[in-house]
Design a protein around this motif. Structure first.
Motif, PDB file in Angstrom:
ATOM      1  N   ASP A 231     -13.672 -29.812   6.542  1.00 21.67           N
ATOM      2  CA  ASP A 231     -14.061 -31.098   5.969  1.00 21.67           C
ATOM      3  C   ASP A 231     -12.877 -31.891   5.454  1.00 21.67           C
ATOM      4  O   ASP A 231     -13.022 -33.062   5.104  1.00 21.67           O
TER       5      ASP A 231
ATOM      6  N   SER B 154     -12.712 -35.664   1.782  1.00 19.90           N
ATOM      7  CA  SER B 154     -14.003 -35.732   2.447  1.00 19.90           C
ATOM      8  C   SER B 154     -14.947 -36.651   1.671  1.00 19.90           C
ATOM      9  O   SER B 154     -14.621 -37.149   0.592  1.00 19.90           O
ATOM     10  N   GLY B 155     -16.138 -36.838   2.220  1.00 18.45           N
ATOM     11  CA  GLY B 155     -17.141 -37.615   1.504  1.00 18.45           C
ATOM     12  C   GLY B 155     -17.496 -36.988   0.171  1.00 18.45           C
ATOM     13  O   GLY B 155     -17.718 -37.698  -0.820  1.00 18.45           O
ATOM     14  N   GLU B 156     -17.543 -35.657   0.119  1.00 21.97           N
ATOM     15  CA  GLU B 156     -17.832 -34.974  -1.139  1.00 21.97           C
ATOM     16  C   GLU B 156     -16.718 -35.199  -2.149  1.00 21.97           C
ATOM     17  O   GLU B 156     -16.972 -35.385  -3.344  1.00 21.97           O
TER      18      GLU B 156
ATOM     19  N   ASP C  21     -20.690 -47.500  -3.406  1.00 25.60           N
ATOM     20  CA  ASP C  21     -21.249 -46.850  -4.581  1.00 25.60           C
ATOM     21  C   ASP C  21     -21.346 -47.838  -5.746  1.00 25.60           C
ATOM     22  O   ASP C  21     -20.383 -48.553  -6.047  1.00 25.60           O
TER      23      ASP C  21
ATOM     24  N   ALA D 209     -14.914 -37.847  -2.326  1.00 24.65           N
ATOM     25  CA  ALA D 209     -15.101 -39.223  -2.792  1.00 24.65           C
ATOM     26  C   ALA D 209     -16.165 -39.293  -3.876  1.00 24.65           C
ATOM     27  O   ALA D 209     -16.001 -39.979  -4.892  1.00 24.65           O
ATOM     28  N   ARG D 210     -17.264 -38.577  -3.675  1.00 29.47           N
ATOM     29  CA  ARG D 210     -18.328 -38.586  -4.681  1.00 29.47           C
ATOM     30  C   ARG D 210     -17.871 -37.932  -5.980  1.00 29.47           C
ATOM     31  O   ARG D 210     -18.225 -38.390  -7.077  1.00 29.47           O
TER      32      ARG D 210
ATOM     33  N   ASP E 288     -14.684 -43.381   7.903  1.00 31.64           N
ATOM     34  CA  ASP E 288     -15.724 -42.394   7.606  1.00 31.64           C
ATOM     35  C   ASP E 288     -15.980 -42.198   6.116  1.00 31.64           C
ATOM     36  O   ASP E 288     -17.130 -42.042   5.696  1.00 31.64           O
ATOM     37  N   VAL E 289     -14.922 -42.185   5.302  1.00 35.58           N
ATOM     38  CA  VAL E 289     -15.069 -41.825   3.888  1.00 35.58           C
ATOM     39  C   VAL E 289     -14.996 -43.043   2.979  1.00 35.58           C
ATOM     40  O   VAL E 289     -15.714 -43.117   1.975  1.00 35.58           O
TER      41      VAL E 289
ATOM     42  N   VAL F 251     -18.108 -44.582   1.507  1.00 33.54           N
ATOM     43  CA  VAL F 251     -18.742 -43.867   0.397  1.00 33.54           C
ATOM     44  C   VAL F 251     -18.287 -44.475  -0.927  1.00 33.54           C
ATOM     45  O   VAL F 251     -19.070 -44.624  -1.874  1.00 33.54           O
TER      46      VAL F 251
ATOM     47  N   CYS G 149      -7.967 -40.899   2.502  1.00 31.65           N
ATOM     48  CA  CYS G 149      -9.162 -40.561   3.273  1.00 31.65           C
ATOM     49  C   CYS G 149      -9.284 -41.499   4.463  1.00 31.65           C
ATOM     50  O   CYS G 149      -8.551 -42.488   4.583  1.00 31.65           O
TER      51      CYS G 149
END
Length: 249
Positions: free
Chosen positions: A3, A26-28, A193, A30-31, A185-186, A189, A181
């Protein structure tokens, strides 16, 4: 992990020369960065303007000390020549000195109360990898915001060295987060938000329009650009026209 892809940073001015490697978030990631920025566990927003000013003054000192490293990294990663990168460092120092003073000036206005927006996302280009991101980061921090910095995929190492100057000065890694990132793709995110209160973008017009389409209510401060036409008249000084057209391109 799968990832978090490993990305190689090549010197565009020397084909085949590897300048370094980095890992993309990854997207995670970023969150998690968004959650940390919103929480502000280290209390950057609770500091007084004077306290933030003192820290950012130390960041300006750290930038001065890191001039050679910043220049060298920008040269190796983006193909800039020394004189181009050197003036960027000077501009970055000016930004870091100026924005806290500007915030202090606003704070002294009568009948005015100031507070930060919350979380500011700074998205920077590859062609000015020192000055432009530093301006966004310094302005957002001076105003009392936490910051997530997404560097250009072609200027990750330079962005990391820039962040180190702020971290060394006392800005915590939860207050200023560095998140290289994928823009395709990322990054959406982050830009989509609702915890992001403001976005500072320097990049393509299409990118700015995509952000607004995704998040119509976000506060977007965007400096965008493209390829502009140049008209050279019969009366023009040909030497000057050629010189300035080349600089513009």
């Amino acid at each position: 992990s799968k990832d978090r892809p490993l990305v190689e940073c090549h010197d565009p001015s020397r084909p085949g020369v590897l300048g370094g490697r980095c890992v993309f978030g990854s997207g995670e990631d970023a969150r998690e960065a968004l959650s940390a920025a919103a929480a502000d566990e280290d209390g950057w927003r609770r500091l007084t303007g004077h306290e933030r000013h003192r820290v950012l003054s130390q960041a300006a000192i750290a930038l001065r000390a890191a001039r050679a490293d910043l220049i060298g990294t920008a040269m190796a990663e983006t193909g800039k020549i020394c004189t181009e990168a050197d003036i960027e460092v000077s501009e970055a120092i000016d930004f870091t000195e100026f924005y806290p003073w500007a915030a202090s000036g606003l704070a002294t206005l009568p009948n005015v109360q100031l507070q930060g927006q919350g979380t500011v996302l700074v998205i920077a280009p590859w062609n000015f990898p020192i000055a432009i991101p530093c301006g966004g980061i310094a302005a957002a921090l001076a105003a009392g915001n936490t910051v997530i910095f997404k560097p250009s995929s072609d200027a990750v190492l330079t962005g990391y060295h820039l962040c180190r100057c702020f971290w060394q000065a006392g800005v915590s890694q939860k207050t200023l987060q560095f998140l290289p990132c994928s823009g395709a793709d990322v990054a959406p995110v982050l830009t989509g938000d609702k915890r992001v209160s403001a976005i500072i973008l320097t990049g393509g017009t299409d990118t700015g329009l995509r952000i607004l389409a995704q998040s119509p209510g976000v506060y977007l401060a965007a400096e965008t650009g493209g390829k502009n036409a140049t008209i050279v008249t019969d009366m023009a000084d040909r030497d000057q026209a050629i010189k300035n057209v080349l600089h513009s391109a």
